[in-house]
Design a protein around this motif. Structure first.
Motif, PDB file in Angstrom:
ATOM      1  N   VAL A   1       0.838  -1.626   0.217  1.00 11.77           N
ATOM      2  CA  VAL A   1       0.227   0.119  -0.068  1.00 11.77           C
ATOM      3  C   VAL A   1       1.209   1.566  -0.227  1.00 11.77           C
ATOM      4  O   VAL A   1       0.345   2.261  -0.644  1.00 11.77           O
ATOM      5  N   LEU A   2       1.961   1.389   0.856  1.00  5.68           N
ATOM      6  CA  LEU A   2       2.916   2.380   1.372  1.00  5.68           C
ATOM      7  C   LEU A   2       3.433   2.590  -0.450  1.00  5.68           C
ATOM      8  O   LEU A   2       3.379   3.378  -0.485  1.00  5.68           O
ATOM      9  N   VAL A   3       3.546   1.379  -1.147  1.00 12.75           N
ATOM     10  CA  VAL A   3       4.340   1.264  -2.127  1.00 12.75           C
ATOM     11  C   VAL A   3       3.273   2.613  -3.604  1.00 12.75           C
ATOM     12  O   VAL A   3       4.219   3.311  -4.370  1.00 12.75           O
ATOM     13  N   PHE A   4       2.508   2.376  -3.220  1.00  4.55           N
ATOM     14  CA  PHE A   4       1.174   2.388  -4.265  1.00  4.55           C
ATOM     15  C   PHE A   4       1.213   3.932  -3.814  1.00  4.55           C
ATOM     16  O   PHE A   4       1.045   4.499  -4.911  1.00  4.55           O
ATOM     17  N   TRP A   5       0.923   3.886  -3.246  1.00  8.16           N
ATOM     18  CA  TRP A   5       0.643   5.544  -2.065  1.00  8.16           C
ATOM     19  C   TRP A   5       1.877   6.287  -2.774  1.00  8.16           C
ATOM     20  O   TRP A   5       2.018   7.615  -3.314  1.00  8.16           O
ATOM     21  N   LEU A   6       3.004   5.857  -3.014  1.00  7.91           N
ATOM     22  CA  LEU A   6       4.581   6.755  -3.373  1.00  7.91           C
ATOM     23  C   LEU A   6       4.306   7.124  -4.819  1.00  7.91           C
ATOM     24  O   LEU A   6       4.929   7.815  -5.142  1.00  7.91           O
ATOM     25  N   CYS A   7       4.421   5.548  -5.266  1.00 10.68           N
ATOM     26  CA  CYS A   7       3.886   5.509  -6.721  1.00 10.68           C
ATOM     27  C   CYS A   7       2.965   6.866  -7.570  1.00 10.68           C
ATOM     28  O   CYS A   7       2.956   7.661  -8.011  1.00 10.68           O
ATOM     29  N   VAL A   8       2.142   7.233  -6.983  1.00 15.83           N
ATOM     30  CA  VAL A   8       0.444   7.628  -6.986  1.00 15.83           C
ATOM     31  C   VAL A   8       1.389   9.194  -6.575  1.00 15.83           C
ATOM     32  O   VAL A   8       1.067  10.776  -7.445  1.00 15.83           O
TER      33      VAL A   8
END
Length: 204
Positions: free
Chosen positions: A23-30
């Motif tokens: 989840v953290l990686v996803f939001w970092l990509c966002v």
């Protein structure tokens, strides 16, 4: 600190620790713009979770984060309880299931004020401009060239490509009527609003 690390990578928190990393990686990509805006489109995924009204990515992220926090707290308390192995395993499983249930319920409450940010109504369409008047913004409009400014129902304005099937006097500042949209060419057929009441049919 050692107690925290053991709980973090022990059962049941470890189930959500790795999910939280995703989840953290996803939001970092966002944040860095690596993902397109359609990752936030509300869809059937959120409805299936009982979190209708927000994108599944938002709902899942909240469920994972809350589950992780609750399972971590539960894991620390179990570590301090020093239960026998069999009782500890049963208690940890109960913490896991309880964390999911509480997180899901809490997320349903948390997303309610967010639903207005993700309306179900489709966005504005170019076809909404058909039948509206426009202001010509180029020195001429013919079968291959022309632009106009049109105001939508919401009050916003847009510059659109326009073409005419005829010889109306359409110049900058004049008023035209957008009476059809050409999907292939991505332009509107326009006629003089003052001079023509029936603009006819655009060519095939």
């Amino acid at each position: 600190m050692e107690e925290f690390v053991e709980a973090l990578f022990g059962f049941p928190a470890m189930v959500f620790t790795f999910a939280l990393i995703v989840v953290l990686v996803f939001w970092l990509c966002v944040l860095v713009g690596a993902l397109e805006h359609d990752a936030f489109d509300a869809g059937p995924g959120s409805d299936a979770l009982g979190l209708g009204g927000v994108p599944a990515t938002v709902g899942v992220s909240l469920v994972v984060a809350v589950s992780w926090a609750l399972s971590l707290i539960g894991g620390i308390l179990l570590h301090r309880a020093e239960l026998p192995d069999s009782a500890h395993a049963l208690a940890a499983t109960a913490v896991l299931l309880g964390a999911i249930a509480v997180a899901w319920t809490a997320t349903r409450i948390l997303v309610r004020p967010l639903r207005h940010l993700f309306p179900d109504e489709p966005g504005p369409s170019l076809l909404d401009f058909v039948g509206r008047t426009c202001t010509i913004r180029t020195g001429r409009v013919d079968a291959v060239f022309g632009q106009a400014e049109v105001t939508g129902r919401d009050g916003g304005t847009a510059i659109v490509q326009v073409r005419q099937y005829g010889a109306d006097h359409l110049v900058a500042g004049g008023t035209g009527l957008l009476y059809a949209y050409d999907d292939t060419g991505e332009f509107f057929w326009v006629a003089s609003f003052d001079a023509v009441s029936d603009p006819g049919t655009p060519p095939a």
